[in-house]
Scaffold this active site. Sequence first.
Site, PDB file in Angstrom:
ATOM      1  CB  CYS A   1       4.272 -10.718  12.464  1.00 32.10           C
ATOM      2  SG  CYS A   1       3.367  -9.280  11.892  1.00 32.10           S
TER       3      CYS A   1
ATOM      4  CB  SER B   1      -0.936  -0.004   1.213  1.00 35.69           C
ATOM      5  OG  SER B   1      -0.181  -0.216   2.381  1.00 35.69           O
TER       6      SER B   1
HETATM    7  N1  SAH Z   1       7.587  -8.952   3.623  1.00 28.58           N
HETATM    8  C1  SAH Z   1       8.219  -7.726   4.034  1.00 28.58           C
HETATM    9  C2  SAH Z   1       7.631  -7.154   5.285  1.00 28.58           C
HETATM   10  C3  SAH Z   1       6.148  -6.846   5.197  1.00 28.58           C
HETATM   11  S1  SAH Z   1       5.613  -5.720   6.395  1.00 28.58           S
HETATM   12  C4  SAH Z   1       9.720  -7.998   4.207  1.00 28.58           C
HETATM   13  O1  SAH Z   1      10.086  -9.144   4.416  1.00 28.58           O
HETATM   14  O2  SAH Z   1      10.491  -7.039   4.140  1.00 28.58           O
HETATM   15  C5  SAH Z   1       4.016  -5.374   5.904  1.00 28.58           C
HETATM   16  C6  SAH Z   1       3.884  -4.445   4.710  1.00 28.58           C
HETATM   17  O3  SAH Z   1       2.505  -4.423   4.364  1.00 28.58           O
HETATM   18  C7  SAH Z   1       4.279  -2.997   4.934  1.00 28.58           C
HETATM   19  O4  SAH Z   1       5.206  -2.623   3.947  1.00 28.58           O
HETATM   20  C8  SAH Z   1       2.977  -2.177   4.751  1.00 28.58           C
HETATM   21  O5  SAH Z   1       3.185  -0.977   4.028  1.00 28.58           O
HETATM   22  C9  SAH Z   1       2.132  -3.122   3.945  1.00 28.58           C
HETATM   23  N2  SAH Z   1       0.678  -3.062   4.133  1.00 28.58           N
HETATM   24  C10 SAH Z   1      -0.021  -2.959   5.279  1.00 28.58           C
HETATM   25  N3  SAH Z   1      -1.344  -3.098   5.047  1.00 28.58           N
HETATM   26  C11 SAH Z   1      -1.481  -3.291   3.710  1.00 28.58           C
HETATM   27  C12 SAH Z   1      -2.593  -3.517   2.857  1.00 28.58           C
HETATM   28  N4  SAH Z   1      -3.831  -3.589   3.348  1.00 28.58           N
HETATM   29  N5  SAH Z   1      -2.365  -3.687   1.543  1.00 28.58           N
HETATM   30  C13 SAH Z   1      -1.101  -3.609   1.054  1.00 28.58           C
HETATM   31  N6  SAH Z   1      -0.022  -3.435   1.808  1.00 28.58           N
HETATM   32  C14 SAH Z   1      -0.201  -3.267   3.126  1.00 28.58           C
END
Ligand code: SAH
Length: 404
Positions: free
Chosen positions: A346, A257
Amino acid sequence: MSTIDKLPLGTVVLKQKREKPLRRRHPWIFSGSIHSADANPGDLVTVRSQAGEFLAQGYFNPRSQIAVRILSWREDDVINADWWRARLQLAIDARVELVSYESLMAYRMIYAESDGLPGLIVDRYGECLVVQSLSLGIEAVKPLLIELLIDLVQPRCIIERSDVDARKKEGLDDVVGVIWGQAPSAPFIIREYGLAYPVDLLIGHKTGFYLDQRESRRWLLNQSLEGREVLNAFSYTGAFGACAALRGARQVVNVDSSHAVLETAREVMVLNNLDKVDAEYVTADVFDQLRAYRGAGRSFDLIILDPPKFAHSTRDIDRAARGYKDINLLAFQLLRPGGLLLTFSCSGLVSSDLFQKIVFAASIDAGCPAQITGWLGQGADHPVLLTFPEGQYLKGLVCRKVSA
Ligand code: SAH
């Protein structure tokens, strides 16, 4: 040097029949278990039973539901500068083997309760340390802890990222900034298992990078993904996408997002000479995007779902479960036969068992029979004390869609 020596030593007396968790070495005392307290917020306290028996030493915060966090189970421990130094050293030493064996540059060096240092997190990024103080007790000794860390590790800089929700529950405001030395010049690059990642220690998520997903990145780097199409949902800066690309994926779709993190995901591919790989960077809500892909009849060989924490309190668990079910159901529907779903939670409040049940329900409703072929989670630098299972929060399942 020692500010802690000046702290008055208060006393907390437990209600009757509330001693059991403490006797089993659980390091938290909830406010409801306290009979009486003679101490100021942030004080070091001795915890006693009503009969006057010594139980533990810890620090006190009447504003928090977790009113005491335990530091020591010994009456003869003097919690002064030498004591804190020894505790820090223990945690640092515990990583030495892991760090040299894996040639790690970035890892969690101190993991709070799990390292006997409740409320303190220190992540190491090469010569920089990033500190999170999550409790009033740690806040009270923070200057001392910083001095000790400088002495023990000799870092080039220390950054504070005390900008987490947990602080509000302790009555503390956010603190972010360079607290010692000079911030590294941008872009600051970390290396892990042959890949380079730019990390922003001051504004990146958590302390800059998802260090807790290292084992999962390594798992991906051990897969053969030649010619595969990969969907990396909740991609953040695209670390999983880069690992998949390095292992031969034909196409990587990163969905997040946040537009800003996807710009970094693009840089990650360039930095690692992976920019020839067909990559998409989609700024969208994952729930909507997965539905859009289903509507368009799109499918993938590997789907990674690594959402943010859905459950922040026990009240959220049902809603979180529905969220996990929804995205996992959609992902199963988008998976090609033989394809893999790498799915994570998590949320510490969603147990591994509950998570597996949710994924099971999603596969049934999606009409997608699947096997679990692997279990993933936080690495050894995020240890879990047997007496403090709350330290385990990250769990992942590798599911393979079967045709039977
Ligand atoms: N897989 C990543 C960490 C993910 S953290 C790694 O290993 O580096 C979660 C991510 O989800 C964040 O970047 C946040 O911006 C995004 N996020 C949170 N809610 C969301 C949604 N509803 N749709 C899309 N992205 C989202």
